[in-house]
Design a protein around this motif. Structure first.
Motif, mmCIF file in Angstrom:
data_model
loop_
_atom_site.group_PDB
_atom_site.id
_atom_site.type_symbol
_atom_site.label_atom_id
_atom_site.label_comp_id
_atom_site.label_asym_id
_atom_site.label_seq_id
_atom_site.Cartn_x
_atom_site.Cartn_y
_atom_site.Cartn_z
ATOM 1 N N GLN A 24 0.691 -1.343 -0.240
ATOM 2 C CA GLN A 24 -0.221 0.195 -0.168
ATOM 3 C C GLN A 24 1.228 1.111 -0.089
ATOM 4 O O GLN A 24 0.118 1.958 -0.447
ATOM 5 C CB GLN A 24 -0.811 -0.430 0.996
ATOM 6 C CG GLN A 24 -2.303 -1.356 1.011
ATOM 7 C CD GLN A 24 -3.090 -0.790 2.013
ATOM 8 O OE1 GLN A 24 -3.397 -1.985 2.477
ATOM 9 N NE2 GLN A 24 -3.270 -0.140 3.293
ATOM 10 N N ILE A 56 -10.123 -8.423 -2.953
ATOM 11 C CA ILE A 56 -11.421 -7.568 -3.606
ATOM 12 C C ILE A 56 -11.233 -6.451 -4.479
ATOM 13 O O ILE A 56 -11.849 -6.288 -5.108
ATOM 14 C CB ILE A 56 -12.351 -7.122 -2.843
ATOM 15 C CG1 ILE A 56 -14.091 -6.938 -3.460
ATOM 16 C CG2 ILE A 56 -12.259 -5.946 -1.846
ATOM 17 C CD1 ILE A 56 -14.611 -8.067 -3.899
ATOM 18 N N SER A 108 -13.523 -0.218 11.480
ATOM 19 C CA SER A 108 -13.306 1.165 11.868
ATOM 20 C C SER A 108 -13.933 1.188 12.942
ATOM 21 O O SER A 108 -15.327 0.798 13.573
ATOM 22 C CB SER A 108 -13.536 2.174 11.281
ATOM 23 O OG SER A 108 -12.679 2.602 9.943
#
Ligand SMILES: CC(=O)SCCNC(=O)CCNC(=O)[C@H](O)C(C)(C)COP(=O)(O)OP(=O)(O)OC[C@H]1O[C@@H](n2cnc3c(N)ncnc32)[C@H](O)[C@@H]1OP(=O)(O)O
Ligand SMILES: CC(C)C(=O)C(=O)O
Length: 520
Positions: A24, A56, A108
């Protein structure tokens, strides 16, 4: 997977997320082939869990997770999934090829994330946890649940979330310091409190996942373990989002090196660390900083004289780990402007030179001089310097100082000072270029009739500050002599080489006096 105790040490599971969180990092994308190679070495080195990607996210990520799952020998292969059925199903599809697969789902929990990222209430997120962890558990036996931004989540609410996840079958509970905000004491306390307060907390393994925004990722990870966590999420070279994740190599070596203070054991064989680091640096394009712990170029290198002296006497004076334990061949004593005589002498010995005391002092003085002017002093530089020193030893005609004025304006002018039998003489001369002017200045000081047969320059090493090694061949009266000179200044090296050839020629004429070349 359960945490076990080996002798007096608790097992900590190493969860590598180089291929997911590491990738990332902006610009760190890796190809399928590169990911397979990295996964292979992680598996071989004993990483317990490899997070291979976020299925995904793209077809490429899905393929990478599936292929890594197929190739894995012993590691658990995990894929990441949001708290969304489609993500979880796609992840299950990818990890199903693994002998040991894991779905890692997250949501979250902090107020700021609930309000702005998720636009959900606390109660809605609790329902989502129940729904999605249950879905994942129905697809696979090994489910990890993460509370994104756990360290900015009120503890009471975090306890309720963790309780819900364990109740629905999560086998690992990860409490990440998503934004690298925690301090070690806070992080340790969060784990200790949650483990103590949540019913059935012993049914799951708790996990740390730390980011390095404040440079605390490794310290926080170890603090979380002290608070009761037994899985550490980390990446090779600390690659990862923003300032990166906790570095796997630092975690593994901290646990090994300080087993007195950190009574834990990991399955990772540290001999693979250097190879893994190079592989990840190459694949991601993120070079490892030279001073990076364990895997940086300088982690086992010493340049300063006092440290080198200590290292030559006993390596433990300045090293707390053995380089070979992490796959580095040996400690390197780098020769530079901070080096001392002990290391210099040792380096000469390694290069095959045994100099007498005076020659050693002269060579050391020239080496220091060179190191002041040159960023890297390579073995080849030292060899050139010593060869030069050996070739001029005992000569009674030497170059002392040289200034050359060159450029487009012309004519090129050289101002040269030489030592002839202890007497200094200075002359100026012009020439067709700076080398010619330099050689003319030598002839002005020592008139002779030897002719130049060869003039050759080569750079000893790379870079614009490289030493030039010059060869000069002179002929007089049918006799030939070649002299060499080395210096970062090509003209100084040229003057030295010329004078050396002149001296040799004089020796061959058995006069020992270069001035006598005139008579030939
Ligand atoms: C801390 C971390 O490292 S989290 C992992 C971060 N990694 C990544 O994001 C890399 C891979 N991501 C991607 O490829 C894409 O973001 C995808 C495929 C996951 C989603 O793409 P998109 O559908 O286009 O959504 P986008 O990325 O723009 O926005 C994220 C959406 O996911 C939602 N979301 C974020 N986290 C979660 C979660 N854990 N569970 C459920 N929904 C979530 C956001 O609220 C937002 O939803 P919204 O569209 O209803 O506002
Ligand atoms: C998805 C989670 C584990 C994460 O990467 C983070 O919170 O930093």
């Amino acid at each position: 997977m359960t945490a076990s105790q080996t002798a007096d040490k608790d097992q900590v599971f190493i969860f590598d997320t180089t291929l997911r969180d590491g990738e990332q990092s902006p610009g760190a994308s890796m190809t399928l082939d590169e990911k397979l190679q990295i996964a292979d070495i992680l598996d071989e080195m004993g990483v317990d869990i490899i997070e291979a990607g976020f299925p995904i996210a793209s077809n490429g990520d899905f393929e990478a997770v599936s292929e890594i799952a197929k190739q894995a020998k012993t590691s658990v292969i995990a894929g990441l999934a949001r708290a969304i059925h489609a993500d979880i199903d796609r992840c299950a599809e990818a990890v199903k090829h693994a002998e040991k697969g894991r779905i890692h789902t997250f949501v979250s929990t902090s107020p700021i994330h609930l309000q702005f990222q998720m636009n959900k209430t606390e109660e809605q997120v609790l329902d989502i946890i129940t729904d999605t962890v249950t879905r994942a558990r129905n697809l696979i036996g090994d489910v990890e649940w993460s509370a994104m931004d756990a360290t900015r989540t009120p503890i009471d609410y975090l306890c309720r979330c963790v309780e819900a996840a364990i109740k629905c079958g999560a086998t690992t509970i990860n409490l990440p310091d998503t934004v690298g905000y925690a301090t070690p004491d806070e992080y340790k306390k969060m784990f200790a409190d949650i483990i103590e307060r949540v019913p059935n907390s012993d049914k799951a393994i708790f996990s740390v996942h730390c980011h390095d925004d404040l440079g605390l990722a490794v310290a926080n990870s170890l603090a979380g373990v002290a608070g009761g966590a037994r899985q550490i999420e980390c990446t090779i070279n600390g690659l990862g989002e923003r300032a990166g994740n906790a570095a796997l190599e630092a975690i593994v070596m901290a646990i090994r090196t300080r087993s007195d203070a950190l009574p834990y054991a990991s399955n990772v064989d540290p001999k693979f660390l250097t190879r893994a680091s190079k592989l990840v640096a190459g694949a991601s394009g993120f070079a490892v900083q030279h001073n990076k712990a364990i895997v940086g170029k300088n982690a086992f290198a010493h340049e300063s004289g006092i440290h080198q002296d200590g290292m030559l006497k006993n390596a433990e004076t300045y090293e707390i780990m053995r380089p070979e334990d992490v796959g580095v061949k040996a400690t390197s004593l780098v020769m530079g402007k901070h080096s001392g005589r002990h290391a210099f002498k040792d380096k000469l010995k390694e290069l095959g030179y045994e100099l007498g005391d005076n020659a050693l002092q002269d060579a050391f003085r020239r080496f220091k001089d060179l190191a002041d002017r040159k960023k890297h002093v390579y073995d080849e530089d030292i060899e050139a310097l010593v060869e030069d020193e050996i070739s001029i030893a005992g000569e009674n005609t030497k170059v002392i100082a040289l200034t050359v004025i060159a450029g487009t304006g012309g004519p090129q002018k050289a101002i040269l000072t030489m030592d002839i039998d202890g007497r200094h003489e200075t002359r100026e001369a012009t020439g067709d270029g700076p080398v010619d002017a330099t050689f003319n200045a030598i002839k002005a000081i020592v008139p002779h009739e030897a002719t130049l047969q060869l003039y050759q320059v080569h750079a000893v090493t790379e870079g614009t500050d490289a030493q030039a090694e010059v060869s000069v061949r002179l002929e007089a009266d049918g006799r030939i002599a070649t002299g060499k000179g080395a210096d970062t200044d090509t003209l100084v090296a040229s003057a030295r080489a010329y004078v050396s050839a002149m001296n040799k020629l004089a020796m061959r004429q058995q006069t020992g006096n270069p001035g006598a070349l005139k008579a030939s």
